[in-house]
Design an enzyme around this catalytic site. Structure first.
Site, PDB file in Angstrom:
ATOM      1  N   GLY A  87       0.820  -1.222   0.000  1.00 42.41           N
ATOM      2  CA  GLY A  87       0.000   0.000   0.000  1.00 42.41           C
ATOM      3  C   GLY A  87       0.841   1.253   0.000  1.00 42.41           C
ATOM      4  O   GLY A  87       0.471   2.274   0.596  1.00 42.41           O
ATOM      5  N   LEU A  89       1.536   3.540  -2.125  1.00 41.33           N
ATOM      6  CA  LEU A  89       1.162   4.779  -2.812  1.00 41.33           C
ATOM      7  C   LEU A  89       0.101   5.561  -2.048  1.00 41.33           C
ATOM      8  O   LEU A  89      -0.435   6.551  -2.542  1.00 41.33           O
ATOM      9  CB  LEU A  89       0.672   4.478  -4.237  1.00 41.33           C
ATOM     10  CG  LEU A  89       1.712   3.843  -5.166  1.00 41.33           C
ATOM     11  CD1 LEU A  89       1.148   3.688  -6.572  1.00 41.33           C
ATOM     12  CD2 LEU A  89       2.994   4.664  -5.213  1.00 41.33           C
ATOM     13  N   GLY A  90      -0.235   5.104  -0.847  1.00 41.58           N
ATOM     14  CA  GLY A  90      -1.244   5.793  -0.054  1.00 41.58           C
ATOM     15  C   GLY A  90      -0.674   7.001   0.673  1.00 41.58           C
ATOM     16  O   GLY A  90       0.505   7.354   0.529  1.00 41.58           O
ATOM     17  N   ASP A 113       2.061  -1.685  -4.577  1.00 46.58           N
ATOM     18  CA  ASP A 113       0.647  -1.276  -4.483  1.00 46.58           C
ATOM     19  C   ASP A 113      -0.104  -2.001  -5.595  1.00 46.58           C
ATOM     20  O   ASP A 113       0.509  -2.746  -6.383  1.00 46.58           O
ATOM     21  CB  ASP A 113       0.508   0.263  -4.626  1.00 46.58           C
ATOM     22  CG  ASP A 113      -0.703   0.810  -3.874  1.00 46.58           C
ATOM     23  OD1 ASP A 113      -1.842   0.427  -4.218  1.00 46.58           O
ATOM     24  OD2 ASP A 113      -0.529   1.603  -2.933  1.00 46.58           O
ATOM     25  N   ILE A 114      -1.424  -1.757  -5.662  1.00 47.15           N
ATOM     26  CA  ILE A 114      -2.185  -2.303  -6.789  1.00 47.15           C
ATOM     27  C   ILE A 114      -2.475  -1.215  -7.817  1.00 47.15           C
ATOM     28  O   ILE A 114      -3.129  -1.468  -8.815  1.00 47.15           O
ATOM     29  CB  ILE A 114      -3.523  -2.937  -6.325  1.00 47.15           C
ATOM     30  CG1 ILE A 114      -4.307  -1.955  -5.447  1.00 47.15           C
ATOM     31  CG2 ILE A 114      -3.261  -4.249  -5.603  1.00 47.15           C
ATOM     32  CD1 ILE A 114      -5.715  -2.439  -5.108  1.00 47.15           C
ATOM     33  N   ARG A 115      -2.003  -0.006  -7.521  1.00 44.98           N
ATOM     34  CA  ARG A 115      -2.176   1.101  -8.466  1.00 44.98           C
ATOM     35  C   ARG A 115      -0.837   1.429  -9.102  1.00 44.98           C
ATOM     36  O   ARG A 115       0.206   1.071  -8.574  1.00 44.98           O
ATOM     37  CB  ARG A 115      -2.647   2.356  -7.727  1.00 44.98           C
ATOM     38  CG  ARG A 115      -3.958   2.209  -7.033  1.00 44.98           C
ATOM     39  CD  ARG A 115      -4.383   3.551  -6.464  1.00 44.98           C
ATOM     40  NE  ARG A 115      -3.803   3.854  -5.158  1.00 44.98           N
ATOM     41  CZ  ARG A 115      -3.520   5.086  -4.736  1.00 44.98           C
ATOM     42  NH1 ARG A 115      -3.695   6.113  -5.532  1.00 44.98           N
ATOM     43  NH2 ARG A 115      -3.020   5.294  -3.528  1.00 44.98           N
ATOM     44  N   TYR A 223     -13.914  -1.200   9.992  1.00 46.61           N
ATOM     45  CA  TYR A 223     -12.496  -0.843  10.066  1.00 46.61           C
ATOM     46  C   TYR A 223     -11.924  -1.225  11.433  1.00 46.61           C
ATOM     47  O   TYR A 223     -10.886  -1.887  11.535  1.00 46.61           O
ATOM     48  CB  TYR A 223     -12.382   0.665   9.832  1.00 46.61           C
ATOM     49  CG  TYR A 223     -10.994   1.254   9.864  1.00 46.61           C
ATOM     50  CD1 TYR A 223      -9.997   0.829   8.987  1.00 46.61           C
ATOM     51  CD2 TYR A 223     -10.693   2.299  10.744  1.00 46.61           C
ATOM     52  CE1 TYR A 223      -8.737   1.414   9.002  1.00 46.61           C
ATOM     53  CE2 TYR A 223      -9.442   2.902  10.754  1.00 46.61           C
ATOM     54  CZ  TYR A 223      -8.465   2.448   9.879  1.00 46.61           C
ATOM     55  OH  TYR A 223      -7.218   3.040   9.887  1.00 46.61           O
TER      56      TYR A 223
HETATM   57  N1  LIG Z   1      -3.909   8.023   7.397  1.00 46.54           N
HETATM   58  C1  LIG Z   1      -4.306   7.975   8.669  1.00 46.54           C
HETATM   59  O1  LIG Z   1      -4.755   8.975   9.238  1.00 46.54           O
HETATM   60  C2  LIG Z   1      -4.187   6.691   9.422  1.00 46.54           C
HETATM   61  C3  LIG Z   1      -4.457   6.695  10.791  1.00 46.54           C
HETATM   62  C4  LIG Z   1      -4.398   5.501  11.494  1.00 46.54           C
HETATM   63  C5  LIG Z   1      -3.994   4.339  10.867  1.00 46.54           C
HETATM   64  N2  LIG Z   1      -3.720   4.366   9.528  1.00 46.54           N
HETATM   65  C6  LIG Z   1      -3.322   3.118   8.901  1.00 46.54           C
HETATM   66  O2  LIG Z   1      -2.147   3.324   8.145  1.00 46.54           O
HETATM   67  C7  LIG Z   1      -2.153   2.491   6.988  1.00 46.54           C
HETATM   68  C8  LIG Z   1      -1.922   3.348   5.754  1.00 46.54           C
HETATM   69  O3  LIG Z   1      -2.980   4.286   5.682  1.00 46.54           O
HETATM   70  P1  LIG Z   1      -3.079   5.359   4.523  1.00 46.54           P
HETATM   71  O4  LIG Z   1      -3.728   6.545   5.117  1.00 46.54           O
HETATM   72  O5  LIG Z   1      -1.800   5.526   3.828  1.00 46.54           O
HETATM   73  O6  LIG Z   1      -4.134   4.654   3.574  1.00 46.54           O
HETATM   74  P2  LIG Z   1      -4.474   4.998   2.038  1.00 46.54           P
HETATM   75  O7  LIG Z   1      -5.901   4.641   1.827  1.00 46.54           O
HETATM   76  O8  LIG Z   1      -4.049   6.365   1.691  1.00 46.54           O
HETATM   77  O9  LIG Z   1      -3.546   3.968   1.255  1.00 46.54           O
HETATM   78  C9  LIG Z   1      -3.790   2.602   1.239  1.00 46.54           C
HETATM   79  C10 LIG Z   1      -3.132   2.009   0.024  1.00 46.54           C
HETATM   80  O10 LIG Z   1      -3.439   0.609  -0.008  1.00 46.54           O
HETATM   81  C11 LIG Z   1      -3.633   0.241  -1.356  1.00 46.54           C
HETATM   82  N3  LIG Z   1      -4.440  -0.978  -1.441  1.00 46.54           N
HETATM   83  C12 LIG Z   1      -5.781  -1.110  -1.360  1.00 46.54           C
HETATM   84  N4  LIG Z   1      -6.141  -2.398  -1.557  1.00 46.54           N
HETATM   85  C13 LIG Z   1      -4.990  -3.086  -1.736  1.00 46.54           C
HETATM   86  C14 LIG Z   1      -4.697  -4.450  -1.998  1.00 46.54           C
HETATM   87  N5  LIG Z   1      -5.672  -5.364  -2.126  1.00 46.54           N
HETATM   88  N6  LIG Z   1      -3.413  -4.821  -2.131  1.00 46.54           N
HETATM   89  C15 LIG Z   1      -2.419  -3.894  -2.030  1.00 46.54           C
HETATM   90  N7  LIG Z   1      -2.629  -2.588  -1.809  1.00 46.54           N
HETATM   91  C16 LIG Z   1      -3.914  -2.195  -1.670  1.00 46.54           C
HETATM   92  C17 LIG Z   1      -4.315   1.431  -1.994  1.00 46.54           C
HETATM   93  O11 LIG Z   1      -4.144   1.431  -3.399  1.00 46.54           O
HETATM   94  C18 LIG Z   1      -3.641   2.594  -1.287  1.00 46.54           C
HETATM   95  O12 LIG Z   1      -2.550   3.103  -2.042  1.00 46.54           O
HETATM   96  C19 LIG Z   1      -3.500   1.753   7.019  1.00 46.54           C
HETATM   97  O13 LIG Z   1      -3.321   0.497   7.612  1.00 46.54           O
HETATM   98  C20 LIG Z   1      -4.348   2.605   7.922  1.00 46.54           C
HETATM   99  O14 LIG Z   1      -5.336   1.848   8.577  1.00 46.54           O
HETATM  100  C21 LIG Z   1      -3.813   5.506   8.798  1.00 46.54           C
HETATM  101  C1  LIG Z   2      -7.918   7.418  12.149  1.00 43.26           C
HETATM  102  C2  LIG Z   2      -7.483   6.643  10.948  1.00 43.26           C
HETATM  103  O1  LIG Z   2      -7.523   5.280  11.153  1.00 43.26           O
HETATM  104  C3  LIG Z   2      -7.977   7.080   9.610  1.00 43.26           C
HETATM  105  N1  LIG Z   2      -7.488   8.407   9.312  1.00 43.26           N
HETATM  106  C4  LIG Z   2      -9.480   7.080   9.485  1.00 43.26           C
HETATM  107  O2  LIG Z   2     -10.073   8.082   9.766  1.00 43.26           O
HETATM  108  O3  LIG Z   2     -10.029   6.082   9.113  1.00 43.26           O
END
Ligand SMILES: NC(=O)c1ccc[n+]([C@@H]2O[C@H](COP(=O)([O-])OP(=O)(O)OC[C@H]3O[C@@H](n4cnc5c(N)ncnc54)[C@H](O)[C@@H]3O)[C@@H](O)[C@H]2O)c1
Ligand SMILES: C[C@@H](O)[C@H](N)C(=O)O
Length: 414
Positions: A87, A89-90, A113-115, A223
């Site tokens: 993941g 590219l997230g 990633d898948i994108r 989630y």
């Molecule tokens: N961003 C936040 O505020 C936050 C807060 C708490 C926890 N998290 C955790 O951090 C991690 C990253 O979060 P993020 O904000 O970067 O998420 P995001 O949604 O921005 O990125 C997730 C990435 O996963 C990829 N993805 C989706 N399905 C997939 C698959 N089947 N195989 C491979 N890749 C796949 C997507 O293409 C995307 O690029 C997650 O586990 C999230 O739960 C994020």
């Molecule tokens: C908090 C965190 O897991 C994420 N930013 C969400 O809101 O889902």
């Protein structure tokens, strides 16, 4: 279209361990080179699993040329880890890969990633390896882990809170099956595995203020349920099989260069883009909704601190990680007081309000501070300053671009 700043401004400070890593990497590169282009994942090669596209420019420091497996294992403590980031590219993955490549060497961090990486993404080392990896595809993941001789996995692919409520079946697959795949592969291939948890792992019965690490969870979102499953299963694999599983419960993360992926805390990023583009924002949470938040540099630094922490320092496997907490109303005031006196905030709560209401308002992260030295650098005022100045720099002066702002909220009616 949004114009992103070309590089993510992450701290470049290097720890002593990183300097050793880089010195070791230099030595290793001069004696043992394996080119990604020779990988079966390189474009055009025949594979039984879906073809993976790999950047061909960067050599990977490889243990495959070591004469025995024992030598490869021995050298592990003297060289940087080879890391797979799922993941990547997230919102968080892009920043983490940039920082890891600076610390551990470009070729040692395999982004996936898948994108497709698109033009304009803040990728600091585009020459580094990138592969297609669907985390639901166990054989493909295993092949990447073996071919790249991976030591650590950072498992970032997941569906976030708001999008998971809209597509529960897919979220269960991505978040649960995907994690089970990387966990089992971590057991088999003896990997260190980091998977982030979240404030979303807590639920309405959790104590709201200074929520401790160990308390009632009972999340009431898809989630949150998948994240509690992840935490428990990771701890179980650690206890039962010795898997070096590590996790931090992140708050909402604020970033300038990357956009959020469909969560409940997204408003705290959207607000800056809308304020700078239209001078107004329709907030999907009520003004008094207090949630824990953190600036992305702290998130990445803390994650690497936990990943690099000597195992004997860890008294548990899942840690709360906090910085500061604020409400939409406080953000509104901060923006009007310091940056845009005429900014107009409207409150139009939608179904994300119920999600936010079930989460803590603040976290107790004293065990992370005690065990591995966690200490955030950014409080709310510092976060607001970074967000405003960083995002302002992305927009060129000119007429208001309403069409840009309308693209910003990925989940408009959750
Ligand atoms: N961003 C936040 O505020 C936050 C807060 C708490 C926890 N998290 C955790 O951090 C991690 C990253 O979060 P993020 O904000 O970067 O998420 P995001 O949604 O921005 O990125 C997730 C990435 O996963 C990829 N993805 C989706 N399905 C997939 C698959 N089947 N195989 C491979 N890749 C796949 C997507 O293409 C995307 O690029 C997650 O586990 C999230 O739960 C994020
Ligand atoms: C908090 C965190 O897991 C994420 N930013 C969400 O809101 O889902």
């Amino acid at each position: 279209m949004l114009r992103f700043a070309s590089r993510l401004a992450l701290p470049t400070r290097r720890q002593p361990s990183a300097i050793l890593y880089l010195a070791a990497q230099h030595r290793a590169l001069t004696t043992s080179l394996s080119h990604v282009a020779s990988s079966p994942f390189a474009k055009g090669s025949a594979t039984r699993t879906p073809a993976a596209t790999v950047s061909t420019a960067t050599p990977v420091v490889s243990a495959r040329n070591a004469s025995t497996g024992a030598q490869a294992l021995q050298s592990l403590s003297q060289r940087p880890p080879r890391v797979l980031v799922t993941g990547s590219l997230g919102q968080l993955g892009l920043a983490l890969v940039n920082e890891m490549r600076t610390r551990y060497g470009v070729g040692n961090v395999v982004a996936s990633d898948i994108r497709k990486p698109t033009a304009g993404l803040p990728i600091a080392h585009p020459e580094g390896p990138f592969v297609y990896a669907d985390v639901m595809n166990y054989p493909l993941l295993e092949r990447i882990i073996v071919d790249f001789q991976i030591d650590w996995v950072v498992h970032y692919s997941a569906m976030l809170s708001a999008v998971a409520e809209k597509e529960p079946a897919r979220a269960l697959n991505v978040n649960i099956t995907g994690f089970q795949n990387v966990l089992e592969l971590s057991r088999i291939h003896k990997l260190r595995l980091f998977c982030p948890s979240t404030i979303g792992a807590f639920g309405p019965q959790t104590p709201k203020i200074n929520t401790p690490d160990l308390t009632i969870m009972n999340p009431n979102t898809i989630y949150g349920i998948t994240k509690v499953h992840m935490e428990l299963l990771g701890e179980y694999y650690h206890e039962k099989f010795g898997v070096d599983f590590r996790s931090a419960r992140y708050p909402g993360i604020l970033s300038v260069d990357t956009m959020p992926g469909g969560g409940t805390t997204d408003y705290a990023i959207d607000i800056f883009h809308h304020a700078l583009q239209t001078n107004s924002y329709n907030c999907f949470l009520k003004p008094e909704t207090r949630l824990p938040m953190m600036y992305i540099s702290d998130c990445i630094e803390g994650t690497l601190q936990l990943m690099e922490a000597p195992v004997e320092k860890l008294t548990q496997r899942v840690y709360n990680m906090a910085a500061d907490s604020f409400t939409p109303a406080e953000l509104d005031v901060a923006i009007r007081e310091h940056y845009a006196p005429d900014f107009q905030m409207n409150y139009v709560p939608d179904s994300r309000q119920a999600i936010a209401d079930s989460w803590p308002a603040s976290l107790d992260d004293s065990l992370a501070r005690r065990d591995w030295g966690w200490k955030p650098q950014y409080d709310t005022a510092a976060m607001v300053h970074k967000m405003w100045t960083g995002i302002a720099a992305q927009y060129t002066p000119g007429p208001t671009k309403l069409e840009d702002a309308s693209e910003l909220t990925k989940v408009t009616q959750a």
